[in-house]
Design an enzyme around this catalytic site. Structure first.
Site, PDB file in Angstrom:
ATOM      1  N   CYS A 126      49.354  79.580  29.696  1.00 52.04           N
ATOM      2  CA  CYS A 126      50.532  79.552  30.719  1.00 52.04           C
ATOM      3  C   CYS A 126      50.621  80.807  31.241  1.00 52.04           C
ATOM      4  O   CYS A 126      49.992  81.937  30.874  1.00 52.04           O
ATOM      5  CB  CYS A 126      51.798  79.170  30.178  1.00 52.04           C
ATOM      6  SG  CYS A 126      53.326  78.873  31.410  1.00 52.04           S
ATOM      7  N   CYS A 128      53.408  82.467  32.688  1.00 53.27           N
ATOM      8  CA  CYS A 128      54.856  82.940  32.662  1.00 53.27           C
ATOM      9  C   CYS A 128      54.987  84.554  31.719  1.00 53.27           C
ATOM     10  O   CYS A 128      55.493  85.540  32.469  1.00 53.27           O
ATOM     11  CB  CYS A 128      55.919  82.068  32.240  1.00 53.27           C
ATOM     12  SG  CYS A 128      55.917  81.584  30.568  1.00 53.27           S
ATOM     13  N   CYS A 136      55.932  80.342  35.683  1.00 55.35           N
ATOM     14  CA  CYS A 136      54.720  79.680  35.047  1.00 55.35           C
ATOM     15  C   CYS A 136      53.570  79.610  36.233  1.00 55.35           C
ATOM     16  O   CYS A 136      52.539  79.343  36.107  1.00 55.35           O
ATOM     17  CB  CYS A 136      54.809  78.484  34.797  1.00 55.35           C
ATOM     18  SG  CYS A 136      56.127  78.626  33.369  1.00 55.35           S
ATOM     19  N   LYS A 205      57.311  68.069  28.912  1.00 53.52           N
ATOM     20  CA  LYS A 205      58.071  69.211  28.671  1.00 53.52           C
ATOM     21  C   LYS A 205      59.324  69.158  29.534  1.00 53.52           C
ATOM     22  O   LYS A 205      59.414  69.186  30.871  1.00 53.52           O
ATOM     23  CB  LYS A 205      57.135  70.350  28.957  1.00 53.52           C
ATOM     24  CG  LYS A 205      57.827  71.616  28.838  1.00 53.52           C
ATOM     25  CD  LYS A 205      56.715  72.582  28.899  1.00 53.52           C
ATOM     26  CE  LYS A 205      57.652  74.199  28.893  1.00 53.52           C
ATOM     27  NZ  LYS A 205      56.615  75.276  28.986  1.00 53.52           N
ATOM     28  N   ARG A 215      62.008  82.819  25.111  1.00 51.33           N
ATOM     29  CA  ARG A 215      61.879  84.002  26.176  1.00 51.33           C
ATOM     30  C   ARG A 215      62.097  85.466  25.961  1.00 51.33           C
ATOM     31  O   ARG A 215      61.741  86.466  26.441  1.00 51.33           O
ATOM     32  CB  ARG A 215      62.645  83.415  27.429  1.00 51.33           C
ATOM     33  CG  ARG A 215      62.172  82.123  27.957  1.00 51.33           C
ATOM     34  CD  ARG A 215      63.061  81.548  29.064  1.00 51.33           C
ATOM     35  NE  ARG A 215      62.580  80.206  29.287  1.00 51.33           N
ATOM     36  CZ  ARG A 215      63.032  79.207  30.059  1.00 51.33           C
ATOM     37  NH1 ARG A 215      64.100  79.649  30.665  1.00 51.33           N
ATOM     38  NH2 ARG A 215      62.324  78.186  30.396  1.00 51.33           N
ATOM     39  N   ARG A 227      63.387  77.119  35.940  1.00 51.64           N
ATOM     40  CA  ARG A 227      62.039  76.335  35.729  1.00 51.64           C
ATOM     41  C   ARG A 227      62.299  74.847  36.275  1.00 51.64           C
ATOM     42  O   ARG A 227      61.229  73.997  35.897  1.00 51.64           O
ATOM     43  CB  ARG A 227      61.437  76.216  34.462  1.00 51.64           C
ATOM     44  CG  ARG A 227      61.147  77.811  34.026  1.00 51.64           C
ATOM     45  CD  ARG A 227      59.828  77.618  32.903  1.00 51.64           C
ATOM     46  NE  ARG A 227      59.907  78.686  32.036  1.00 51.64           N
ATOM     47  CZ  ARG A 227      59.611  79.999  32.319  1.00 51.64           C
ATOM     48  NH1 ARG A 227      59.423  80.431  33.538  1.00 51.64           N
ATOM     49  NH2 ARG A 227      59.590  81.041  31.361  1.00 51.64           N
ATOM     50  N   GLU A 243      54.199  61.051  33.305  1.00 53.48           N
ATOM     51  CA  GLU A 243      53.584  62.360  32.751  1.00 53.48           C
ATOM     52  C   GLU A 243      52.468  62.386  31.759  1.00 53.48           C
ATOM     53  O   GLU A 243      51.285  62.915  32.131  1.00 53.48           O
ATOM     54  CB  GLU A 243      54.329  63.563  32.216  1.00 53.48           C
ATOM     55  CG  GLU A 243      55.570  63.785  33.636  1.00 53.48           C
ATOM     56  CD  GLU A 243      55.033  65.162  34.610  1.00 53.48           C
ATOM     57  OE1 GLU A 243      53.783  65.394  34.359  1.00 53.48           O
ATOM     58  OE2 GLU A 243      55.668  65.297  35.400  1.00 53.48           O
ATOM     59  N   LYS A 258      58.374  67.810  24.104  1.00 55.10           N
ATOM     60  CA  LYS A 258      58.968  69.338  23.754  1.00 55.10           C
ATOM     61  C   LYS A 258      60.272  69.288  24.585  1.00 55.10           C
ATOM     62  O   LYS A 258      60.144  69.082  25.594  1.00 55.10           O
ATOM     63  CB  LYS A 258      57.852  70.275  24.406  1.00 55.10           C
ATOM     64  CG  LYS A 258      58.339  71.774  23.992  1.00 55.10           C
ATOM     65  CD  LYS A 258      57.487  72.443  24.815  1.00 55.10           C
ATOM     66  CE  LYS A 258      57.965  73.889  24.972  1.00 55.10           C
ATOM     67  NZ  LYS A 258      57.157  74.880  25.669  1.00 55.10           N
ATOM     68  N   SER A 284      62.170  77.151  19.888  1.00 57.20           N
ATOM     69  CA  SER A 284      62.715  78.294  19.429  1.00 57.20           C
ATOM     70  C   SER A 284      64.362  78.044  19.009  1.00 57.20           C
ATOM     71  O   SER A 284      64.667  78.320  17.817  1.00 57.20           O
ATOM     72  CB  SER A 284      62.855  79.473  20.244  1.00 57.20           C
ATOM     73  OG  SER A 284      63.136  78.999  21.692  1.00 57.20           O
ATOM     74  N   TYR A 323      58.209  77.014  13.887  1.00 62.05           N
ATOM     75  CA  TYR A 323      58.481  78.593  13.483  1.00 62.05           C
ATOM     76  C   TYR A 323      58.667  78.511  12.038  1.00 62.05           C
ATOM     77  O   TYR A 323      58.375  79.450  11.253  1.00 62.05           O
ATOM     78  CB  TYR A 323      59.437  79.124  14.008  1.00 62.05           C
ATOM     79  CG  TYR A 323      59.147  78.995  15.730  1.00 62.05           C
ATOM     80  CD1 TYR A 323      58.273  80.063  16.175  1.00 62.05           C
ATOM     81  CD2 TYR A 323      59.793  78.175  16.631  1.00 62.05           C
ATOM     82  CE1 TYR A 323      58.005  80.397  17.511  1.00 62.05           C
ATOM     83  CE2 TYR A 323      59.599  78.096  18.045  1.00 62.05           C
ATOM     84  CZ  TYR A 323      58.624  79.210  18.437  1.00 62.05           C
ATOM     85  OH  TYR A 323      58.020  79.186  19.921  1.00 62.05           O
TER      86      TYR A 323
END
Ligand code: PBG
Length: 337
Positions: A126, A128, A136, A205, A215, A227, A243, A258, A284, A323
């Site tokens: 990506c 970004c 992005c 996404k 971020r 975005r 998609e 996601k 996150s 994570y």
């Protein structure tokens, strides 16, 4: 199931099973094992750096040497794969850092494959993190509006993906959501002879508030706007299926949904519709919310983490990017009936 059976076979009476621990495990319909997990890592160049991310306790920006240690610990716990995000030393408006052979992702990939040849290294593709404006794609400023330029962005994405594979990445994972990027990246890889490198597409996404802590971690917040012109609206499920269909058509080898928990229905529909290798990304804020509540003693961290990751597997995820991969793997491998 029992209600359907009761209707069909009037004499059928479900017996109450005493769910002893061993039976509980023997009869589990879904399994969650360390090898289902992928650990994201935020990497920087240099050495000896382990910078905490305040909104994601337990997660760090890591220099290459520290990233190797982190990956090693996860690998020892049974986590077979990592997903790398790079933080460059400088950003510009053309994301040149994204395809720099000495960039953080490229350096980390080389170091990881050297130290742990069997570790699966997946790289996020990506722009970004590499753009001074944090978007992005390439931004064009017109008289009174700004536009993300789709097609010129594709070429940079292709170069970035190729530089990752050149450095030794096993799989690339484009997360930018530009139209036509899977085809462009496939061509960029094939034309350089990287015909065997698979692509995990962030196919469905959503434009999500659950990316907030990321971020901070990746230093990739957009400096203006948001975005929503290139990520999906949370109201749409059919669009997500379209998609995914397009990305498979363009050559994606695995597809991703996601965020995960707020989109379990999408995960289920994607898996049932396409039967394709499907990945869920527990993003996150999903992690941060659990950490925050656990720190206050309001929830049982282990219980909530295990339950929510079982839910993702039940909904159709073959693999889960999370994570909490290392902790989960440790708990899961210690599990004995
Ligand atoms: C980059 C990217 C984002 C995430 C993964 N890749 C952020 C975004 O789209 O703003 C989010 C992951 C997370 O929240 O853990 N485009």
């Amino acid at each position: 199931m029992s209600s359907r059976l009761v209707g069909k076979f009037p004499e059928y009476r479900p017996r109450r099973l005493r769910r002893t621990p061993v039976l509980r495990q023997m009869l589990a319909e879904t399994d969650l094992r360390p090898h289902h997990l992928i650990l994201p890592l935020f990497v920087r160049t240099g050495s000896g750096l382990r910078k905490p991310i305040s909104s994601m306790p337990g997660v760090f920006q890591l220099s290459v040497d520290e990233a190797v240690k982190e990956a090693q610990a996860a690998y020892n716990a049974g986590v077979p794969a990592v997903l790398l995000f790079g933080i460059p030393e400088t950003k510009d408006e053309h994301a040149t850092g994204a395809f720099d052979p000495k960039g953080s992702v490229q350096e980390a990939t080389r170091a990881l494959k050297k130290a742990l040849p069997r570790l699966v290294v997946i790289t996020d593709v990506c722009l970004c993190e590499y753009m001074s404006h944090g978007h992005c794609g390439i931004v064009e400023t017109r008289a009174n509006s700004t536009e993300i330029l789709n097609d010129p962005t594709l070429e940079i994405l292709g170069r970035a993906a190729a530089s990752h594979v050149q450095a030794g990445a096993d799989i690339v994972a484009p997360s930018d959501m530009m139209d036509g990027r899977i085809r462009a990246i496939r061509q960029a890889l094939d034309s350089r002879g990287f015909t065997e490198a698979p692509i995990i597409s962030y196919a469905a996404k959503f434009a999500s508030a659950f990316y907030g802590p990321f971020r901070e971690a990746a230093e990739s917040a957009p400096q203006f706007g948001d975005r929503r012109s290139y990520q999906m609206h949370g109201a749409n499920a059919l669009e997500a299926l379209r998609e995914v269909a397009m990305d498979i058509e363009e050559g994606a080898d695995m597809v991703m949904v996601k965020p995960a928990l707020a989109y379990l229905d999408i995960l289920w529909r994607v898996k049932s519709e396409f039967g394709y290798p499907t990945v869920a990304y527990a993003v996150s804020a999903e992690y941060s919310m659990i950490q925050a509540a656990a720190e206050r003693g309001w929830i049982d961290r282990k219980g909530v983490l295990l339950e929510s990751h079982y839910a993702m597997r039940r909904a159709g995820a073959d693999l889960i990017i999370t994570y909490a991969a290392r902790d989960l793997a440790q708990w899961l491998s210690a599990q004995t009936p």
